[in-house]
Design a protein around this motif. Structure first.
Motif, PDB file in Angstrom:
ATOM      1  N   ILE A   1       1.783   2.657  -3.075  1.00  0.00           N
ATOM      2  CA  ILE A   1       1.481   3.032  -4.447  1.00  0.00           C
ATOM      3  C   ILE A   1       1.089   4.503  -4.455  1.00  0.00           C
ATOM      4  O   ILE A   1       0.183   4.898  -3.721  1.00  0.00           O
ATOM      5  N   GLU A   2       1.786   5.295  -5.238  1.00  0.00           N
ATOM      6  CA  GLU A   2       1.389   6.698  -5.403  1.00  0.00           C
ATOM      7  C   GLU A   2       0.237   6.731  -6.389  1.00  0.00           C
ATOM      8  O   GLU A   2       0.258   6.023  -7.407  1.00  0.00           O
TER       9      GLU A   2
ATOM     10  N   SER B   1      -0.551   8.568  -8.668  1.00  0.00           N
ATOM     11  CA  SER B   1      -0.211   8.964 -10.040  1.00  0.00           C
ATOM     12  C   SER B   1       0.643   7.928 -10.779  1.00  0.00           C
ATOM     13  O   SER B   1       0.949   8.121 -11.955  1.00  0.00           O
ATOM     14  N   GLN B   2       1.011   6.820 -10.137  1.00  0.00           N
ATOM     15  CA  GLN B   2       1.878   5.837 -10.786  1.00  0.00           C
ATOM     16  C   GLN B   2       1.129   5.095 -11.891  1.00  0.00           C
ATOM     17  O   GLN B   2      -0.032   4.720 -11.721  1.00  0.00           O
ATOM     18  N   PRO B   3       1.805   4.870 -13.023  1.00  0.00           N
ATOM     19  CA  PRO B   3       1.175   4.108 -14.112  1.00  0.00           C
ATOM     20  C   PRO B   3       1.006   2.630 -13.717  1.00  0.00           C
ATOM     21  O   PRO B   3       1.734   2.109 -12.873  1.00  0.00           O
TER      22      PRO B   3
ATOM     23  N   GLU C   1       1.711  -0.131 -15.178  1.00  0.00           N
ATOM     24  CA  GLU C   1       2.867  -1.021 -15.370  1.00  0.00           C
ATOM     25  C   GLU C   1       3.769  -0.983 -14.135  1.00  0.00           C
ATOM     26  O   GLU C   1       4.279  -2.008 -13.685  1.00  0.00           O
ATOM     27  N   GLU C   2       3.965   0.196 -13.600  1.00  0.00           N
ATOM     28  CA  GLU C   2       4.806   0.347 -12.420  1.00  0.00           C
ATOM     29  C   GLU C   2       4.137  -0.278 -11.190  1.00  0.00           C
ATOM     30  O   GLU C   2       4.793  -0.924 -10.371  1.00  0.00           O
ATOM     31  N   VAL C   3       2.842  -0.113 -11.074  1.00  0.00           N
ATOM     32  CA  VAL C   3       2.097  -0.715  -9.966  1.00  0.00           C
ATOM     33  C   VAL C   3       2.261  -2.231 -10.001  1.00  0.00           C
ATOM     34  O   VAL C   3       2.542  -2.862  -8.974  1.00  0.00           O
TER      35      VAL C   3
ATOM     36  N   ARG D   1       4.682  -3.925 -11.371  1.00  0.00           N
ATOM     37  CA  ARG D   1       6.080  -4.247 -11.028  1.00  0.00           C
ATOM     38  C   ARG D   1       6.270  -4.250  -9.504  1.00  0.00           C
ATOM     39  O   ARG D   1       6.962  -5.102  -8.954  1.00  0.00           O
ATOM     40  N   ILE D   2       5.632  -3.295  -8.834  1.00  0.00           N
ATOM     41  CA  ILE D   2       5.734  -3.230  -7.377  1.00  0.00           C
ATOM     42  C   ILE D   2       5.070  -4.449  -6.742  1.00  0.00           C
ATOM     43  O   ILE D   2       5.618  -5.047  -5.817  1.00  0.00           O
TER      44      ILE D   2
ATOM     45  N   ASP E   1      -1.411   9.713  -1.758  1.00  0.00           N
ATOM     46  CA  ASP E   1      -1.232  10.910  -2.584  1.00  0.00           C
ATOM     47  C   ASP E   1      -0.318  11.824  -1.791  1.00  0.00           C
ATOM     48  O   ASP E   1      -0.749  12.460  -0.820  1.00  0.00           O
TER      49      ASP E   1
END
Length: 114
Positions: free
Chosen positions: A62-63, A65-67, A69-71, A73-74, A87
């Motif tokens: 997980i980066e 800065s990821q939102p 919703e994307e987290v 989904r991952i 980071d």
């Protein structure tokens, strides 16, 4: 790091997932307690085995800065419960799906109370 050093870290921790970083703090893998349980109690291997032999790659990263919703989904795509947060490749920590759900429930309760 050899197995003896890893066992010393595990002995003082309540985790079951440990990051492996290089000298610059870049994430290079993870050690899962379940993956080394069978060799942890083998002192004859303590100096012979090094972390590169028993670490694995996480299913995703997980980066920072990821939102959210994307987290999520991952998490859904990987079926993981814990993922490392980085980071630009540098290890920051782990994020837990259960902690995200607990935070979400607290927020929902707060809005329901209003």
């Amino acid at each position: 790091m050899n197995l003896n050093e890893v066992v010393d870290i595990i002995a003082t921790s309540n985790r079951n997932l440990f990051p492996v970083t290089d000298a610059d703090g870049m994430l290079v893998g993870v050690v899962l307690l379940d993956d080394i349980r069978n060799i942890m109690f083998r002192p004859d291997l303590y100096k012979k085995m090094h972390v590169t032999r028993f670490m694995s790659m996480p299913p995703a990263r997980i980066e920072i800065s990821q939102p959210m919703e994307e987290v999520m989904r991952i998490f859904d795509k990987t079926n993981a419960w814990n993922l490392p947060v980085v980071d630009n490749g540098k290890y920051i920590g782990f994020v837990s799906k259960s902690k995200i759900f607990n935070s979400y429930r607290r927020v929902l309760r707060h809005y329901c109370d209003d």
